[in-house]
Design an enzyme around this catalytic site. Structure first.
Site, PDB file in Angstrom:
ATOM      1  N   GLY A  58     -10.362   3.703   6.482  1.00  0.00           N
ATOM      2  CA  GLY A  58      -9.328   3.113   7.314  1.00  0.00           C
ATOM      3  C   GLY A  58      -9.153   3.762   8.674  1.00  0.00           C
ATOM      4  O   GLY A  58      -9.473   4.932   8.886  1.00  0.00           O
ATOM      5  N   ASN A 110       0.843  -1.196   0.000  1.00  0.00           N
ATOM      6  CA  ASN A 110       0.000   0.000   0.000  1.00  0.00           C
ATOM      7  C   ASN A 110       0.878   1.245   0.000  1.00  0.00           C
ATOM      8  O   ASN A 110       0.723   2.128   0.824  1.00  0.00           O
ATOM      9  CB  ASN A 110      -0.916  -0.033   1.234  1.00  0.00           C
ATOM     10  CG  ASN A 110      -1.947   1.072   1.219  1.00  0.00           C
ATOM     11  OD1 ASN A 110      -2.433   1.448   0.163  1.00  0.00           O
ATOM     12  ND2 ASN A 110      -2.273   1.603   2.387  1.00  0.00           N
ATOM     13  N   ASP A 159      -5.648  -4.396  11.188  1.00  0.00           N
ATOM     14  CA  ASP A 159      -5.879  -3.757   9.885  1.00  0.00           C
ATOM     15  C   ASP A 159      -5.448  -2.285   9.939  1.00  0.00           C
ATOM     16  O   ASP A 159      -6.136  -1.391   9.428  1.00  0.00           O
ATOM     17  CB  ASP A 159      -7.339  -3.876   9.456  1.00  0.00           C
ATOM     18  CG  ASP A 159      -7.511  -3.840   7.939  1.00  0.00           C
ATOM     19  OD1 ASP A 159      -6.549  -4.178   7.228  1.00  0.00           O
ATOM     20  OD2 ASP A 159      -8.605  -3.461   7.478  1.00  0.00           O
TER      21      ASP A 159
END
Length: 417
Positions: A326, A97, A307
């Site tokens: 997120g 990412n 996460d």
């Protein structure tokens, strides 16, 4: 470095001789030299004696994002690993990412070299497809040889069914783990939250549970046809748990994970339009959360993850529709899980998962390299913004009550305390 842990209560269900016992643990040059009821320190030994000191093998997180390279303002590798270590994690899987995305062996080498010598070990995932655009497979074999432990287009579904088929077939040649993010983009459409009565009344476009479940059904059919190793990250619905349970009964080599925030929060937290609760997969209903918790306890869901996903302030301090998805979660992982489960289950969940990535599970035994997490499971406290160690501050857990405190880790012949 010599370290003596005094009167540490050991949490290690795999070792009945030591499990729940208080012991002194002497570590010399990164190796456990002795474990006994009482040990006297040698010269030049750092003695660690703390309130309600508990220890376990080092914790593991299967889904962590930083920013470097390309988004260092979100999080550097150095500060990210420091944050992980202070949060109790000795090993983590780093998501692809970044900018550029790690889709070549050179990218994997950069990540490995940049993280060398740190207390927390970084194990990178490579991008499954070139630039994670879902069109052509990346250099999977070369990346695995360079140190990649699996392949994922982070939070991006593989829309091309044939590409997933080819990936699973090809990856079997070198026993590689293939990810498939569970989201049918056509069903999801322009949705940004869970499709449900509450969110519809708020005027927010919904993503139905069907979008996740339809993609999982497709992936499992393909896996049954091809064989191979498939991982489905961060599931969020009750039916997803049922589908994976059925696949495992059939003998398919599939694993899955769940994000801690999907265990703890439901979509009713969206009523204030707080963008810290804009997550992917979205927060679902209470019945989904209960099913996820049950799936974990029964072993259908293989492991939990923070996460952890740092984002710039500009991506969160904005209208809800345009905000990024997120939350960070490393700092709060233990404190939330320790509320949801008893301590032994919490530690079991925090130490599961290495084997899926071909990593060796540490042992708490004489002669083994010390890979330990130090913690106190007792104190309650409220998580504040000033408690955030990450560079980015986008936490859904600000203001939440946490149970327990992490003291630090001993790993890679380093004490992070």
């Amino acid at each position: 470095m010599n370290i003596l842990l005094k009167a540490a209560k050991i949490i290690d269900a795999s070792n009945p001789e030591l499990h729940l016992k208080k012991r002194d643990v002497f570590i010399k040059n990164g190796v456990i030299e002795a474990i006994a009821v009482h040990l006297e320190p040698e010269n030049q030994t750092k003695i660690i004696q703390l309130d309600h000191l508990h220890i376990s093998i080092g914790w593991f997180d299967s889904s962590v994002s930083f920013g470097e390279p390309g988004h260092e303002e979100r999080e550097t590798i150095e500060n990210g690993l420091l944050t992980a270590g202070k949060s109790g994690f000795t090993d983590l899987i780093l998501n692809p990412n970044t900018n550029p995305l790690p889709d070549s062996s050179a990218d994997i080498v950069f990540l490995k070299r940049t993280s060398e010598g740190k207390a927390t070990k970084l194990h990178p995932l490579g991008a499954l497809t070139v630039k994670s655009n879902g069109e052509a497979l990346a250099e999977l074999f070369d990346m695995q040889n360079a140190g990649a432990v699996g392949f994922s287009d982070f939070k991006r579904p593989i829309n091309n069914s044939n590409l997933l088929k080819i990936a699973l077939q090809y990856a079997q040649g070198f026993a590689a783990l293939v990810y498939s993010f569970p989201m049918d983009t056509q069903i999801a459409g322009k949705g940004i939250v869970n499709e449900e009565k509450t969110t519809t009344s708020l005027g927010l476009k919904g993503i139905p549970a069907l979008a996740e479940e339809l993609q999982i059904a497709r992936d499992l059919f393909i896996l049954a046809y091809t064989g191979g190793k498939l991982h489905i990250p961060t599931i969020s619905t009750a039916n997803a748990v049922k589908q994976i349970a059925s696949a495992k009964k059939k003998g398919l080599d599939v694993s899955c994970s769940v994000a801690i925030h999907n265990l703890y929060f439901t979509d009713n937290r969206l009523e204030d339009f707080d963008t810290n609760f804009k997550l992917m997969p979205p927060l679902r209903t209470t019945s989904d959360t209960k099913a996820l918790l049950k799936g974990l306890k029964e072993g259908i869901i293989d492991f939990v993850t923070s996460d952890h996903l740092p984002l710039d302030t500009e991506e969160k301090i904005i209208e809800f529709d345009n905000a990024g998805y997120g939350t960070i979660g490393l700092e709060t992982a233990f404190g939330i899980l320790n509320q949801l489960f008893d301590l032994e289950t919490t530690i079991m969940l925090l130490t599961k998962g290495r084997e899926r990535y071909g990593l060796t599970r540490p042992k708490l035994a004489k002669g083994e390299k010390a890979c330990l997490t130090l913690f106190n499971p007792e104190p309650d406290h409220v998580f504040r913004k000033e408690n955030i160690l990450s560079t980015s501050k986008n936490s859904a857990f600000i203001g939440e009550k946490l149970k327990g405190k992490v003291y630090g880790i001993i790993s890679n012949n380093e004490l992070l305390f």
